[in-house]
Design a protein around this motif. Structure first.
Motif, PDB file in Angstrom:
ATOM      1  N   VAL A  50      -7.339 -10.085   3.986  1.00 14.24           N
ATOM      2  CA  VAL A  50      -6.286  -9.521   4.069  1.00 14.24           C
ATOM      3  C   VAL A  50      -5.889  -8.056   2.930  1.00 14.24           C
ATOM      4  O   VAL A  50      -5.328  -7.296   2.978  1.00 14.24           O
ATOM      5  N   LEU A  51      -6.560  -8.390   1.535  1.00 10.00           N
ATOM      6  CA  LEU A  51      -6.394  -7.123   0.803  1.00 10.00           C
ATOM      7  C   LEU A  51      -7.404  -6.169   0.761  1.00 10.00           C
ATOM      8  O   LEU A  51      -7.150  -5.259   0.108  1.00 10.00           O
ATOM      9  N   LYS A  52      -8.344  -6.335   1.674  1.00  4.98           N
ATOM     10  CA  LYS A  52      -9.397  -5.227   1.573  1.00  4.98           C
ATOM     11  C   LYS A  52      -8.925  -3.787   1.827  1.00  4.98           C
ATOM     12  O   LYS A  52      -9.240  -2.877   1.263  1.00  4.98           O
ATOM     13  N   PRO A  53      -7.879  -3.765   2.827  1.00  8.76           N
ATOM     14  CA  PRO A  53      -7.157  -2.503   2.872  1.00  8.76           C
ATOM     15  C   PRO A  53      -6.657  -1.681   1.649  1.00  8.76           C
ATOM     16  O   PRO A  53      -6.951  -0.438   1.436  1.00  8.76           O
ATOM     17  N   TYR A  54      -6.043  -2.871   0.791  1.00 17.07           N
ATOM     18  CA  TYR A  54      -5.424  -2.341  -0.356  1.00 17.07           C
ATOM     19  C   TYR A  54      -6.447  -1.617  -1.246  1.00 17.07           C
ATOM     20  O   TYR A  54      -6.354  -0.566  -1.897  1.00 17.07           O
ATOM     21  N   TRP A  55      -7.504  -2.649  -1.510  1.00 14.91           N
ATOM     22  CA  TRP A  55      -8.403  -2.329  -2.567  1.00 14.91           C
ATOM     23  C   TRP A  55      -9.351  -0.962  -2.121  1.00 14.91           C
ATOM     24  O   TRP A  55      -9.834  -0.315  -3.038  1.00 14.91           O
ATOM     25  N   GLU A  56      -9.549  -1.074  -0.814  1.00 23.22           N
ATOM     26  CA  GLU A  56     -10.379   0.217  -0.533  1.00 23.22           C
ATOM     27  C   GLU A  56      -9.687   1.524  -0.694  1.00 23.22           C
ATOM     28  O   GLU A  56     -10.209   2.670  -1.039  1.00 23.22           O
ATOM     29  N   GLN A  57      -8.333   1.472  -0.463  1.00 20.01           N
ATOM     30  CA  GLN A  57      -7.628   2.706  -0.520  1.00 20.01           C
ATOM     31  C   GLN A  57      -7.010   2.987  -1.933  1.00 20.01           C
ATOM     32  O   GLN A  57      -6.723   4.239  -2.462  1.00 20.01           O
ATOM     33  N   LEU A  58      -6.895   1.775  -2.801  1.00 19.98           N
ATOM     34  CA  LEU A  58      -6.244   1.861  -4.137  1.00 19.98           C
ATOM     35  C   LEU A  58      -7.298   1.130  -5.278  1.00 19.98           C
ATOM     36  O   LEU A  58      -6.695   0.099  -5.944  1.00 19.98           O
ATOM     37  N   ILE A  96       0.675  -1.284   0.063  1.00 24.58           N
ATOM     38  CA  ILE A  96      -0.065  -0.296   0.135  1.00 24.58           C
ATOM     39  C   ILE A  96       0.680   1.390   0.067  1.00 24.58           C
ATOM     40  O   ILE A  96       0.585   2.178  -0.766  1.00 24.58           O
ATOM     41  N   GLU A  97       1.920   1.114   0.820  1.00 27.31           N
ATOM     42  CA  GLU A  97       2.855   2.435   0.935  1.00 27.31           C
ATOM     43  C   GLU A  97       3.389   2.674  -0.357  1.00 27.31           C
ATOM     44  O   GLU A  97       3.726   3.690  -0.961  1.00 27.31           O
ATOM     45  N   ILE A  98       3.869   1.491  -1.083  1.00 23.51           N
ATOM     46  CA  ILE A  98       4.588   1.790  -2.394  1.00 23.51           C
ATOM     47  C   ILE A  98       3.671   2.315  -3.292  1.00 23.51           C
ATOM     48  O   ILE A  98       3.860   2.962  -4.138  1.00 23.51           O
ATOM     49  N   ALA A  99       2.349   1.521  -3.521  1.00 26.49           N
ATOM     50  CA  ALA A  99       1.505   1.731  -4.469  1.00 26.49           C
ATOM     51  C   ALA A  99       0.940   3.252  -4.557  1.00 26.49           C
ATOM     52  O   ALA A  99       0.603   3.958  -5.345  1.00 26.49           O
ATOM     53  N   LYS A 100       0.767   3.923  -3.207  1.00 30.49           N
ATOM     54  CA  LYS A 100       0.349   5.138  -3.133  1.00 30.49           C
ATOM     55  C   LYS A 100       1.480   5.983  -3.562  1.00 30.49           C
ATOM     56  O   LYS A 100       1.051   7.221  -4.268  1.00 30.49           O
ATOM     57  N   ALA A 101       2.665   5.749  -3.530  1.00 33.97           N
ATOM     58  CA  ALA A 101       3.755   6.500  -4.123  1.00 33.97           C
ATOM     59  C   ALA A 101       4.124   6.439  -5.566  1.00 33.97           C
ATOM     60  O   ALA A 101       4.593   7.187  -6.241  1.00 33.97           O
ATOM     61  N   ASP A 102       3.665   5.288  -6.132  1.00 36.79           N
ATOM     62  CA  ASP A 102       3.553   5.005  -7.546  1.00 36.79           C
ATOM     63  C   ASP A 102       2.424   4.372  -8.309  1.00 36.79           C
ATOM     64  O   ASP A 102       1.961   3.284  -8.011  1.00 36.79           O
ATOM     65  N   LYS A 103       1.994   5.300  -9.009  1.00 36.64           N
ATOM     66  CA  LYS A 103       0.465   4.936  -9.702  1.00 36.64           C
ATOM     67  C   LYS A 103       0.629   3.724 -10.605  1.00 36.64           C
ATOM     68  O   LYS A 103      -0.320   3.156 -11.167  1.00 36.64           O
ATOM     69  N   ASP A 104       1.829   3.384 -11.053  1.00 36.80           N
ATOM     70  CA  ASP A 104       1.898   2.236 -12.076  1.00 36.80           C
ATOM     71  C   ASP A 104       1.957   0.828 -11.452  1.00 36.80           C
ATOM     72  O   ASP A 104       2.060  -0.251 -12.049  1.00 36.80           O
ATOM     73  N   VAL A 105       2.064   0.767 -10.061  1.00 31.36           N
ATOM     74  CA  VAL A 105       1.898  -0.505  -9.474  1.00 31.36           C
ATOM     75  C   VAL A 105       0.508  -0.875  -9.483  1.00 31.36           C
ATOM     76  O   VAL A 105      -0.671  -0.280  -8.991  1.00 31.36           O
ATOM     77  N   HIS A 106       0.284  -2.194  -9.855  1.00 27.85           N
ATOM     78  CA  HIS A 106      -0.884  -2.910  -9.755  1.00 27.85           C
ATOM     79  C   HIS A 106      -0.975  -4.213  -9.264  1.00 27.85           C
ATOM     80  O   HIS A 106       0.012  -4.880  -9.405  1.00 27.85           O
ATOM     81  N   LEU A 107      -2.092  -4.506  -8.482  1.00 33.14           N
ATOM     82  CA  LEU A 107      -2.105  -5.674  -7.825  1.00 33.14           C
ATOM     83  C   LEU A 107      -3.249  -6.786  -8.309  1.00 33.14           C
ATOM     84  O   LEU A 107      -4.332  -6.022  -8.419  1.00 33.14           O
ATOM     85  N   LEU A 108      -2.968  -7.798  -8.768  1.00 33.29           N
ATOM     86  CA  LEU A 108      -4.110  -8.751  -9.254  1.00 33.29           C
ATOM     87  C   LEU A 108      -4.163 -10.099  -8.250  1.00 33.29           C
ATOM     88  O   LEU A 108      -3.286 -10.536  -7.440  1.00 33.29           O
TER      89      LEU A 108
END
Length: 307
Positions: free
Chosen positions: A30-38, A10-22
């Motif tokens: 576990v992933l809920k905080p990620y998809w809610e924020q990004l 999450i910290e990395i992806a907030k700083a880099d919009k090219d990061v994508h999680l599949l």
């Protein structure tokens, strides 16, 4: 480890919009905080790991930095051809993340036991293979593979791993980390089974044996320089992995030793002895059944030295 991975990503992806999680339709708690924020940097592909990996390769070749996430063997063995042909061959910026290495999902049976993944992923040219031993290493590995250009494999435990480090000052891909100094015997550990390796060392300390102890968060590229130095300093090298002894971490160490001339340490490989587990049980139970518990590791070393 998985919570630490997600927090770090999450910290990395907030700083880099090219990061994508599949994800392959797994890990929602576990992933809920990620998809809610990004939400714009997340896609659930469904239970279709081959498709997930192909999509990841396409995104990476379009300039994205892609992480794929699933459990056990699903993000690796199920889609090995796509990893090999679509990702590794093109040096695509895809980071394959497995949560549940070894016997983490022991109660679900052999199909969920990830015990050949290190060997298989290590055999793919140019692929970096990492298996952190604690939460601090998990965070450092996540950042390291993000910064590395090319295909990487990150093998995580599930949760509850013992903390080794408060911090790591100079973490680098391909470098082992010393935990304890010792004499005669040195124990090398990779991944979440570190707690058993540490427990074995402590049991041996009670019997007057003081092994050195290292953790190897990187399986490939292996720390050849450190292995060579230890082979000259110690009489016995013991490799500990929650994985088949064929082709994995122990084999990577053995390959380095085989190229050395002159006197060097003997190696014992602790792991799954080239078999499939037909037993269903907890991770701790299966480790003990297959000789990977702290007690079994300590006894194996003791027998080599004194029996």
């Amino acid at each position: 480890m998985r919570d630490t991975f997600v927090k770090t990503l999450i910290e990395i992806a907030k700083a880099d919009k090219d990061v994508h999680l599949l994800t392959g339709d797994l890990g929602f708690g576990v992933l809920k905080p990620y998809w809610e924020q990004l939400p714009e940097q997340f896609t659930n592909i469904g239970i279709a790991e081959q498709n997930m990996t192909g999509i990841a390769a396409g995104l990476a070749l379009s300039g994205k930095k892609v992480f794929t996430y699933s459990i056990g063997n699903f993000p690796t063995l199920r889609c090995l051809e796509q990893i090999r042909n679509d990702c590794a061959y093109h040096d695509a910026n895809v980071k394959i993340v497995c949560v549940g290495g070894g016997f983490v999902y022991g109660s679900l049976g052999m199909s969920h036991h990830a015990t050949e993944d290190l060997a298989i992923m290590r055999a793919l040219p140019s692929v970096v293979v990492m298996a952190p031993g604690d939460l601090t290493e998990a965070a450092a590995c996540t950042r390291a593979i993000y910064e590395h250009q090319g295909t990487c494999y990150l093998r995580l435990g599930r949760g509850g791993e013992q903390k080794i480090h408060e911090s790591i000052s100079d973490f680098r891909i391909g470098k082992a980390i010393q935990i304890k100094e010792g004499n005669r015997v040195v124990v090398f550990s990779t991944g979440g089974i570190f707690d058993e390796a540490l427990g074995a060392v402590e049991l041996l300390n009670d019997r007057g044996i003081y092994p050195a102890l290292y953790t190897f968060p990187t399986v490939k590229p292996i720390d050849r320089e450190l292995i060579r130095a230890c082979a000259k300093e110690y009489d016995l090298i013991v490799t500990v992995e929650e994985h088949n002894i064929i082709g994995g971490f122990g084999s990577a160490v053995a390959e380095v030793l085989s190229e050395m001339s002159g006197n060097r340490a003997v190696q014992i490989k602790i792991g799954l002895n080239d078999t499939y587990s037909c037993i269903v049980g907890t991770q701790k139970y299966l480790r003990n059944e297959y000789g990977m518990s702290a007690e079994k590791i300590a006894e194996r070393i003791w027998e080599y030295l004194y029996v």
